[in-house]
Design a protein around this motif. Structure first.
Motif, PDB file in Angstrom:
ATOM      1  N   ASP A   1       9.632   0.243 -13.377  1.00  0.00           N
ATOM      2  CA  ASP A   1       9.040  -0.873 -14.116  1.00  0.00           C
ATOM      3  C   ASP A   1      10.100  -1.820 -14.669  1.00  0.00           C
ATOM      4  OD1 ASP A   1       6.548   0.139 -13.608  1.00  0.00           O
ATOM      5  OD2 ASP A   1       6.328   1.119 -15.569  1.00  0.00           O
ATOM      6  N   VAL A   2      11.312  -1.285 -14.913  1.00  0.00           N
ATOM      7  CA  VAL A   2      12.378  -2.138 -15.452  1.00  0.00           C
ATOM      8  C   VAL A   2      13.475  -2.367 -14.412  1.00  0.00           C
ATOM      9  CG1 VAL A   2      11.947  -1.528 -17.852  1.00  0.00           C
ATOM     10  CG2 VAL A   2      13.511  -0.124 -16.487  1.00  0.00           C
ATOM     11  N   GLY A   3      13.189  -1.994 -13.164  1.00  0.00           N
ATOM     12  CA  GLY A   3      14.139  -2.260 -12.083  1.00  0.00           C
ATOM     13  C   GLY A   3      15.244  -1.244 -11.935  1.00  0.00           C
ATOM     14  N   VAL A   4      15.025  -0.023 -12.413  1.00  0.00           N
ATOM     15  CA  VAL A   4      16.042   1.035 -12.298  1.00  0.00           C
ATOM     16  C   VAL A   4      15.431   2.226 -11.565  1.00  0.00           C
ATOM     17  CG1 VAL A   4      17.603   2.591 -13.516  1.00  0.00           C
ATOM     18  CG2 VAL A   4      17.116   0.322 -14.462  1.00  0.00           C
ATOM     19  N   GLU A   5      16.089   2.687 -10.527  1.00  0.00           N
ATOM     20  CA  GLU A   5      15.591   3.829  -9.754  1.00  0.00           C
ATOM     21  C   GLU A   5      16.253   5.120 -10.200  1.00  0.00           C
ATOM     22  OE1 GLU A   5      15.157   3.599  -5.538  1.00  0.00           O
ATOM     23  OE2 GLU A   5      15.148   1.408  -5.549  1.00  0.00           O
ATOM     24  N   LEU A   6      15.438   6.132 -10.447  1.00  0.00           N
ATOM     25  CA  LEU A   6      15.919   7.486 -10.695  1.00  0.00           C
ATOM     26  C   LEU A   6      15.463   8.364  -9.545  1.00  0.00           C
ATOM     27  CD1 LEU A   6      15.121   8.135 -14.489  1.00  0.00           C
ATOM     28  CD2 LEU A   6      17.302   7.451 -13.495  1.00  0.00           C
ATOM     29  N   ASN A   7      16.324   9.252  -9.087  1.00  0.00           N
ATOM     30  CA  ASN A   7      15.895  10.175  -8.048  1.00  0.00           C
ATOM     31  C   ASN A   7      15.315  11.433  -8.682  1.00  0.00           C
ATOM     32  OD1 ASN A   7      18.069  11.950  -8.717  1.00  0.00           O
ATOM     33  ND2 ASN A   7      19.445  10.802  -7.379  1.00  0.00           N
TER      34      ASN A   7
ATOM     35  N   ILE B   1      16.204  12.885 -27.685  1.00  0.00           N
ATOM     36  CA  ILE B   1      16.471  11.993 -26.563  1.00  0.00           C
ATOM     37  C   ILE B   1      15.259  11.085 -26.359  1.00  0.00           C
ATOM     38  CG2 ILE B   1      17.008  11.875 -24.098  1.00  0.00           C
ATOM     39  CD1 ILE B   1      18.183  14.710 -24.368  1.00  0.00           C
ATOM     40  N   SER B   2      15.529   9.785 -26.207  1.00  0.00           N
ATOM     41  CA  SER B   2      14.441   8.819 -26.045  1.00  0.00           C
ATOM     42  C   SER B   2      14.679   7.965 -24.806  1.00  0.00           C
ATOM     43  CB  SER B   2      14.345   7.928 -27.288  1.00  0.00           C
ATOM     44  OG  SER B   2      15.498   7.102 -27.391  1.00  0.00           O
ATOM     45  N   LEU B   3      13.703   7.128 -24.496  1.00  0.00           N
ATOM     46  CA  LEU B   3      13.821   6.242 -23.333  1.00  0.00           C
ATOM     47  C   LEU B   3      14.987   5.269 -23.476  1.00  0.00           C
ATOM     48  CD1 LEU B   3      10.138   5.332 -22.418  1.00  0.00           C
ATOM     49  CD2 LEU B   3      11.705   6.830 -21.174  1.00  0.00           C
ATOM     50  N   SER B   4      15.291   4.868 -24.699  1.00  0.00           N
ATOM     51  CA  SER B   4      16.414   3.956 -24.906  1.00  0.00           C
ATOM     52  C   SER B   4      17.743   4.623 -24.571  1.00  0.00           C
ATOM     53  CB  SER B   4      16.435   3.457 -26.352  1.00  0.00           C
ATOM     54  OG  SER B   4      16.580   4.533 -27.251  1.00  0.00           O
ATOM     55  N   ASP B   5      17.776   5.953 -24.592  1.00  0.00           N
ATOM     56  CA  ASP B   5      18.982   6.688 -24.188  1.00  0.00           C
ATOM     57  C   ASP B   5      19.072   6.806 -22.668  1.00  0.00           C
ATOM     58  OD1 ASP B   5      19.705   7.264 -26.908  1.00  0.00           O
ATOM     59  OD2 ASP B   5      18.143   8.791 -26.914  1.00  0.00           O
ATOM     60  N   VAL B   6      17.923   6.875 -22.023  1.00  0.00           N
ATOM     61  CA  VAL B   6      17.885   6.998 -20.558  1.00  0.00           C
ATOM     62  C   VAL B   6      18.141   5.648 -19.899  1.00  0.00           C
ATOM     63  CG1 VAL B   6      16.529   7.767 -18.585  1.00  0.00           C
ATOM     64  CG2 VAL B   6      16.213   8.877 -20.814  1.00  0.00           C
TER      65      VAL B   6
ATOM     66  N   GLU C   1      19.939  -0.268 -21.267  1.00  0.00           N
ATOM     67  CA  GLU C   1      19.951  -1.725 -21.126  1.00  0.00           C
ATOM     68  C   GLU C   1      18.550  -2.327 -21.097  1.00  0.00           C
ATOM     69  OE1 GLU C   1      22.194  -2.631 -17.663  1.00  0.00           O
ATOM     70  OE2 GLU C   1      24.094  -1.861 -18.450  1.00  0.00           O
ATOM     71  N   HIS C   2      17.534  -1.472 -21.088  1.00  0.00           N
ATOM     72  CA  HIS C   2      16.177  -1.993 -20.902  1.00  0.00           C
ATOM     73  C   HIS C   2      15.203  -1.602 -22.008  1.00  0.00           C
ATOM     74  CE1 HIS C   2      18.051  -1.798 -16.875  1.00  0.00           C
ATOM     75  NE2 HIS C   2      17.403  -2.927 -16.663  1.00  0.00           N
ATOM     76  N   TYR C   3      15.400  -0.447 -22.616  1.00  0.00           N
ATOM     77  CA  TYR C   3      14.503  -0.003 -23.689  1.00  0.00           C
ATOM     78  C   TYR C   3      15.255  -0.048 -25.018  1.00  0.00           C
ATOM     79  CZ  TYR C   3      10.922   1.685 -20.430  1.00  0.00           C
ATOM     80  OH  TYR C   3       9.939   1.766 -19.478  1.00  0.00           O
ATOM     81  N   ARG C   4      14.664  -0.696 -25.987  1.00  0.00           N
ATOM     82  CA  ARG C   4      15.277  -0.763 -27.319  1.00  0.00           C
ATOM     83  C   ARG C   4      14.563   0.136 -28.319  1.00  0.00           C
ATOM     84  NH1 ARG C   4      18.778  -1.958 -24.903  1.00  0.00           N
ATOM     85  NH2 ARG C   4      19.964  -3.885 -24.730  1.00  0.00           N
ATOM     86  N   ASN C   5      13.271   0.307 -28.140  1.00  0.00           N
ATOM     87  CA  ASN C   5      12.489   1.118 -29.059  1.00  0.00           C
ATOM     88  C   ASN C   5      11.969   2.360 -28.349  1.00  0.00           C
ATOM     89  OD1 ASN C   5      12.695  -0.769 -31.218  1.00  0.00           O
ATOM     90  ND2 ASN C   5      11.140  -2.016 -30.194  1.00  0.00           N
ATOM     91  N   ASN C   6      11.938   3.465 -29.063  1.00  0.00           N
ATOM     92  CA  ASN C   6      11.434   4.707 -28.487  1.00  0.00           C
ATOM     93  C   ASN C   6       9.913   4.742 -28.576  1.00  0.00           C
ATOM     94  OD1 ASN C   6      11.172   7.328 -27.546  1.00  0.00           O
ATOM     95  ND2 ASN C   6      11.424   8.205 -29.576  1.00  0.00           N
TER      96      ASN C   6
END
Length: 532
Positions: free
Chosen positions: A100-106, A54-59, A62-67
């Motif tokens: 940093d990319v405008g997405v909030e996680l709780n 699992i990488s940041l591009s999976d989380v 729409e914002h991360y393309r590279n892990n």
């Protein structure tokens, strides 16, 4: 080594690791779109099997393309270093990366991602270890079986060898064949995070028929063939080969039917359902009529849908002709640019695989049982010429399949060796990873070359089967070619898994060799919104 790594023979959950981004799960429209698209994804993006982490591009798709390796590092801190504060710290980091990319996680979402990433790393370590150990054992049995087969074929041309010796050799050959499958399917393919688990998950969630065949093939390979094959030693070699092929029907069917999912996960299921219900529906059976209407409504079997999938798999641009694209892709197989070669092989494989899967299964279902009938029928009732023709038709499925194998596996391993060599050249001389990876370059290169030789032999086996083997020389030639092609195939796949296991371990030494001294405690990270 990670202390909590489960043993190689652990009993996993019934399904493979599954992860869907919280960003997608909490948005009803995005989730519906994601699940709909899953029907056309061969591997399913939600499934994290084998060495897929699992990488940041999976989380944040729409914002991360590279892990950037963030989640792998988080898993290392938590699992290897056993830092009690690392879980919360990295959850905070993840929340910040979202902001940093405008997405909030709780808090709950961030911890879910971190925990899933850690779980996947630990399972992948176990997966790699199982592939390395059992892949090697299975490949060794395949070599032994191939040598024994050659000895038996040679001895059968000489009449003065005692029957008891021949029976013993055949029993030993059957044992090695059975153990090859038992190791491969019992400990690698049959895992929840490998082919069986993926197929079963796709059956239960996407109506993929391959799940049932995966269960059946693993049962035959682990619980039936290892115990039946040695007892076939009292039969003639031709009859043993036919009986073995019949016992391998579920396995060969699986590898043909799995490729149908490249068109649509439901394609195989709907083809079987349509064949089962079309006649009763014509005769007026209401239940069958409803089944046919459901299939028609889905459009999975419609010509327009199939054309659309072909265009999608070919990646056709607006106005581009399929024939022109296929020509470019074929020429790309001979390109010196490894990216062009790998891309061409992948797209060609994905485009033709569903059609080859249907054709291969059809030939298998019709002519393999027919071959069994003719093999056990007295010679006076079936001519040698007819037997050769039926054997040739029964081999066509294998010929089709090896076209795919040459694109999907043999070519891929060559590309992997070139990419690995390029990666190693960029490492520092004192990098311990370099020393571990260097032997694998030649291993993957040799695997590819041997695999392509086996593919070529198996592709032409239907034509070879038609050769009149009335003379001893022709019979020996046919036997050598047949056993060489089959033996390479039996060796290639477990050897490939062994090397993949070694590659993961060599490329991730920090997951196995934690530093002697634990790193200093990470600094506290300030989160401005959604603090954990």
């Amino acid at each position: 080594m990670i202390a909590s790594t489960p043993p190689v023979n652990q009993k996993h959950d019934y399904y493979p690791p599954v992860f869907i981004s919280p960003v997608i799960k909490r948005d009803k429209k995005k989730l519906e779109k994601f699940l709909k698209e899953e029907l056309k994804n061969f591997s399913s993006r939600a499934i994290y099997n084998e060495d897929k982490l699992i990488s940041l591009s999976d989380v944040f798709p729409e914002h991360y393309r590279n892990n950037d390796g963030f989640l792998e590092e988080a898993a290392k801190d938590i699992c290897v270093h056993r830092d009690k504060d690392a879980r919360i710290f990295h959850a905070k980091q993840l929340i910040q990366k979202g902001l940093d990319v405008g997405v909030e996680l709780n808090k709950k979402e961030a911890l879910y991602v971190i925990d899933k990433a850690c779980e996947k790393v630990e399972k992948t370590i176990d997966w790699a270890h199982a592939n390395k150990i059992y892949g090697n054992e299975s490949a060794t049995y395949a070599i032994e079986a191939s040598i024994l087969s050659g000895v038996i074929s040679a001895f059968e041309q000489l009449d003065y060898f005692p029957p008891s010796l021949m029976i013993g050799l055949k029993a030993l050959h059957g044992y090695t064949q059975g153990m090859r499958g038992k190791k491969l399917y019992g400990h690698i393919y049959g895992r929840a995070d490998d082919d069986k688990g993926v197929s079963v998950f796709q059956r239960d969630n996407y109506e993929n028929v391959a799940g049932t065949w995966a269960e059946l093939s693993c049962t035959f390979e682990t619980n039936i063939k290892p115990y039946v094959l040695p007892f076939l030693s009292f039969l003639d070699s031709d009859k043993i080969e036919t009986a073995t092929s019949l016992l391998t029907l579920p396995t060969n069917s699986l590898w043909s039917l799995r490729y149908l999912a490249l068109s649509d996960q439901r394609l195989g299921n709907y083809l079987f359902k349509y064949a089962k219900n079309i006649l009763p529906a014509v005769l007026g059976k209401e239940e069958s009529k409803e089944a046919i209407e459901e299939i028609i409504k889905s459009e999975v079997l419609s010509i327009n849908h199939l054309k659309g999938r072909v265009k999608g798999l070919l990646r056709l641009k607006e106005g581009e002709k399929a024939s022109s694209k296929l020509g470019k892709l074929f020429l790309g197989l001979f390109s010196r640019d490894i990216k062009v070669l790998e891309n061409s092989a992948r797209i060609l494989n994905e485009t033709i695989a569903p059609f080859i899967g249907i054709a291969g299964f059809s030939f298998l279902a019709i002519f393999m049982p027919l071959r069994g009938v003719t093999a056990f029928t007295k010679d006076e009732y079936v001519s040698d010429s007819l037997k050769r023709k039926i054997n040739s038709l029964a081999r066509i499925r294998g010929s089709f399949q090896n076209v795919l194998y040459s694109l999907r596996f043999s070519t891929k391993e060559y590309a992997r060796s070139v990419q690995l060599k390029d990666y190693i050249s960029k490492l520092d001389e004192d990098d311990p990873t370099k020393k571990e990876l260097e032997p694998l370059v030649n291993n993957f290169s040799n695997l590819s070359k041997i695999g392509l030789i086996g593919n070529a032999i198996n592709i032409f086996m239907p034509a070879i089967e038609l050769i009149d083997d009335s003379s001893p020389l022709k019979k020996i030639l046919k036997s050598v070619l047949s056993e060489t092609g089959y033996g390479i195939s039996q060796w290639f796949f477990p050897k490939r898994r062994e090397l993949r296991g070694k590659l993961f371990e060599a490329a991730n030494l920090d997951l196995y060799e934690p530093p002697e001294e634990p790193p200093p405690s990470p600094p506290k990270l300030k989160i401005y919104r959604g603090d954990v």
